[in-house]
Scaffold this motif. Structure first.
Motif, PDB file in Angstrom:
ATOM      1  N   ASN A 117    -106.672 101.002 -23.253  1.00  0.00           N
ATOM      2  CA  ASN A 117    -106.480  99.815 -24.082  1.00  0.00           C
ATOM      3  C   ASN A 117    -107.605  99.675 -25.103  1.00  0.00           C
ATOM      4  N   THR A 118    -107.405  98.764 -26.041  1.00  0.00           N
ATOM      5  CA  THR A 118    -108.384  98.558 -27.107  1.00  0.00           C
ATOM      6  C   THR A 118    -109.339  97.418 -26.795  1.00  0.00           C
ATOM      7  N   VAL A 119    -108.814  96.327 -26.251  1.00  0.00           N
ATOM      8  CA  VAL A 119    -109.640  95.176 -25.863  1.00  0.00           C
ATOM      9  C   VAL A 119    -109.430  94.947 -24.377  1.00  0.00           C
ATOM     10  N   ILE A 120    -110.521  94.955 -23.621  1.00  0.00           N
ATOM     11  CA  ILE A 120    -110.438  94.864 -22.165  1.00  0.00           C
ATOM     12  C   ILE A 120    -111.338  93.733 -21.684  1.00  0.00           C
ATOM     13  N   PHE A 121    -110.793  92.857 -20.853  1.00  0.00           N
ATOM     14  CA  PHE A 121    -111.571  91.797 -20.224  1.00  0.00           C
ATOM     15  C   PHE A 121    -111.819  92.177 -18.760  1.00  0.00           C
ATOM     16  N   GLY A 122    -113.074  92.222 -18.363  1.00  0.00           N
ATOM     17  CA  GLY A 122    -113.441  92.434 -16.970  1.00  0.00           C
ATOM     18  C   GLY A 122    -114.031  91.158 -16.415  1.00  0.00           C
ATOM     19  N   VAL A 123    -113.286  90.468 -15.559  1.00  0.00           N
ATOM     20  CA  VAL A 123    -113.689  89.143 -15.079  1.00  0.00           C
ATOM     21  C   VAL A 123    -113.836  89.187 -13.567  1.00  0.00           C
ATOM     22  N   GLY A 124    -114.985  88.729 -13.067  1.00  0.00           N
ATOM     23  CA  GLY A 124    -115.178  88.716 -11.626  1.00  0.00           C
ATOM     24  C   GLY A 124    -116.608  88.416 -11.250  1.00  0.00           C
ATOM     25  N   PRO A 125    -116.885  88.361  -9.955  1.00  0.00           N
ATOM     26  CA  PRO A 125    -118.213  87.953  -9.476  1.00  0.00           C
ATOM     27  C   PRO A 125    -119.293  88.984  -9.731  1.00  0.00           C
ATOM     28  N   ALA A 126    -120.530  88.559  -9.505  1.00  0.00           N
ATOM     29  CA  ALA A 126    -121.676  89.447  -9.685  1.00  0.00           C
ATOM     30  C   ALA A 126    -121.606  90.611  -8.714  1.00  0.00           C
ATOM     31  N   GLY A 127    -122.111  91.762  -9.158  1.00  0.00           N
ATOM     32  CA  GLY A 127    -122.198  92.914  -8.273  1.00  0.00           C
ATOM     33  C   GLY A 127    -120.969  93.785  -8.223  1.00  0.00           C
ATOM     34  N   THR A 128    -119.992  93.552  -9.111  1.00  0.00           N
ATOM     35  CA  THR A 128    -118.760  94.337  -9.087  1.00  0.00           C
ATOM     36  C   THR A 128    -118.786  95.515 -10.057  1.00  0.00           C
ATOM     37  N   GLY A 129    -119.885  95.704 -10.770  1.00  0.00           N
ATOM     38  CA  GLY A 129    -120.024  96.858 -11.658  1.00  0.00           C
ATOM     39  C   GLY A 129    -119.370  96.696 -13.011  1.00  0.00           C
ATOM     40  N   LYS A 130    -119.067  95.467 -13.419  1.00  0.00           N
ATOM     41  CA  LYS A 130    -118.372  95.226 -14.693  1.00  0.00           C
ATOM     42  C   LYS A 130    -119.157  95.818 -15.871  1.00  0.00           C
ATOM     43  N   THR A 131    -120.426  95.443 -15.966  1.00  0.00           N
ATOM     44  CA  THR A 131    -121.247  95.885 -17.100  1.00  0.00           C
ATOM     45  C   THR A 131    -121.629  97.346 -16.969  1.00  0.00           C
ATOM     46  N   TYR A 132    -122.046  97.759 -15.789  1.00  0.00           N
ATOM     47  CA  TYR A 132    -122.535  99.126 -15.586  1.00  0.00           C
ATOM     48  C   TYR A 132    -121.452 100.153 -15.907  1.00  0.00           C
ATOM     49  N   LEU A 133    -120.235  99.933 -15.418  1.00  0.00           N
ATOM     50  CA  LEU A 133    -119.148 100.871 -15.669  1.00  0.00           C
ATOM     51  C   LEU A 133    -118.741 100.862 -17.142  1.00  0.00           C
ATOM     52  N   ALA A 134    -118.797  99.691 -17.775  1.00  0.00           N
ATOM     53  CA  ALA A 134    -118.471  99.620 -19.201  1.00  0.00           C
ATOM     54  C   ALA A 134    -119.492 100.412 -20.021  1.00  0.00           C
ATOM     55  N   VAL A 135    -120.784 100.290 -19.667  1.00  0.00           N
ATOM     56  CA  VAL A 135    -121.819 101.054 -20.374  1.00  0.00           C
ATOM     57  C   VAL A 135    -121.623 102.549 -20.130  1.00  0.00           C
TER      58      VAL A 135
END
Length: 335
Positions: free
Chosen positions: A126-144
């Motif tokens: 996809n082009t625009v992806i929202f990753g929403v959820g609690p701390a510690g789920t790897g949202k930012t790390y996996l995106a980077v």
């Protein structure tokens, strides 16, 4: 009482399965209420019929991880046990060892939960992806990790990481130094992830060339971001106006990942969160995807998962006092 026997390929595999001081197998025993004994390549499970079947399924999934060359640890053993107990063991087969990226130190970055696997797939498709959820789920790390992978594969010419400069319930006052020094504390988590992926020297080189940009959200206004992989972190702290501004920066051949936790909104004066609004407004639009993480996807210390669960339970409507706001005092004098 029922007994079931599983066969291990080797003593080394059995030792890895049980873990140091049997810590891995003790987790399975406790979760399913069964007795497990390993001897001469055989793993015997004794207990009630349904419990034995669940424990056997969990152990088979653990053996599958070992056969793929992945070590067992407390986090993934607990995750396998939880998924099996909740009747979702079939989904564990999707965790096939897919490597997202290999860090500067040689560590492979892989999705550790089914939720993380879906997140990676949605970022890729996809082009625009929202990753929403609690701390510690790897949202930012996996995106980077996905951003650096795309950059090295020349799928993106720039990496742009941004987040709103909102304090987490604290008043830090004036910070010393120039403008960059003042905003760096807010962007530290993004720096840390990039250092881990490519090393400090390569990171500094790309920053100097402008190929990587780490900046507060206010810097995005008025720009068109072409050929870029763009990540907005802590998006729950954007206002609806800021979120609209950010989303309309999208240029040709670019991808946006927006991450946030709607239970940790730090906006002052009870302002609406731009992340909450965007998820509702953009629902159903092609090439816009939403990935929701749960407490099961937490890959930090086991207590983080318990903390997330406790706060979610406390925030439910049966606890109305959690939502109740203190009445504003009337400063006018009474006659």
């Amino acid at each position: 009482m029922t007994e079931k026997t599983l066969i291990s390929d080797s003593m080394e595999e059995t030792r890895a399965l049980f873990g140091d001081f049997d810590k891995n197998i003790n987790i399975i025993s406790a979760r399913f209420g069964v007795k497990i004994i390993g001897r001469d390549g055989e793993i015997k499970i004794t207990g009630e019929d349904g419990d034995v079947g669940g424990a056997a399924t969990a152990i088979e999934n653990m053996l599958g991880l070992l056969k793929r060359g992945e070590p067992l640890n407390e986090q993934n053993v607990r995750y396998i046990a939880d998924m099996t107990r909740d009747g979702q063991a079939g989904e564990l087969s999707s965790l096939d060892g897919d490597c997202v990226f290999v860090t500067f130190t040689g560590k492979p970055v892989r999705p550790k939960t089914v939720g993380q696997k879906r997140y990676i797939e949605k970022i890729r498709n996809n082009t625009v992806i929202f990753g929403v959820g609690p701390a510690g789920t790897g949202k930012t790390y996996l995106a980077v990790a996905q951003a650096v992978r795309a950059f090295k594969a020349k799928e993106a010419h720039r990496i742009i990481l941004t987040r709103p400069a909102v304090e987490a319930g604290e008043k830090l006052g004036f910070l010393p130094g120039d403008l960059q020094n003042k905003v760096d504390p807010y962007l530290r988590p993004l720096y840390d992830a990039l250092f881990d992926m490519m090393g400090a020297e390569a990171f500094a080189k790309h920053i100097e060339r402008g190929a990587i940009e780490v900046a507060p959200l206010a810097y995005m206004r008025g720009r068109t971001l072409d050929d870029s992989f763009i990540i907005l972190d802590e998006a729950q702290n954007t206002t609806p106006e800021q979120m609209k501004m950010f989303l309309t920066r999208l240029g040709f051949n670019s991808k946006m990942v927006i991450t946030g936790d709607i239970t940790q909104i730090d906006l002052p004066d009870a302002k609406r969160s731009g992340l909450v609004d965007a998820v509702k407004v953009l629902e159903g639009i092609d090439s816009v995807a939403l990935c929701r993480f749960t407490d099961k996807d937490v890959v930090r210390h086991k207590l983080v998962q318990e903390i997330v669960k406790a706060y979610e339970k406390h925030a439910k409507p049966e606890n109305p006092k959690y939502f109740r706001k203190s009445p504003k005092k009337d400063s006018r004098r009474t006659p």
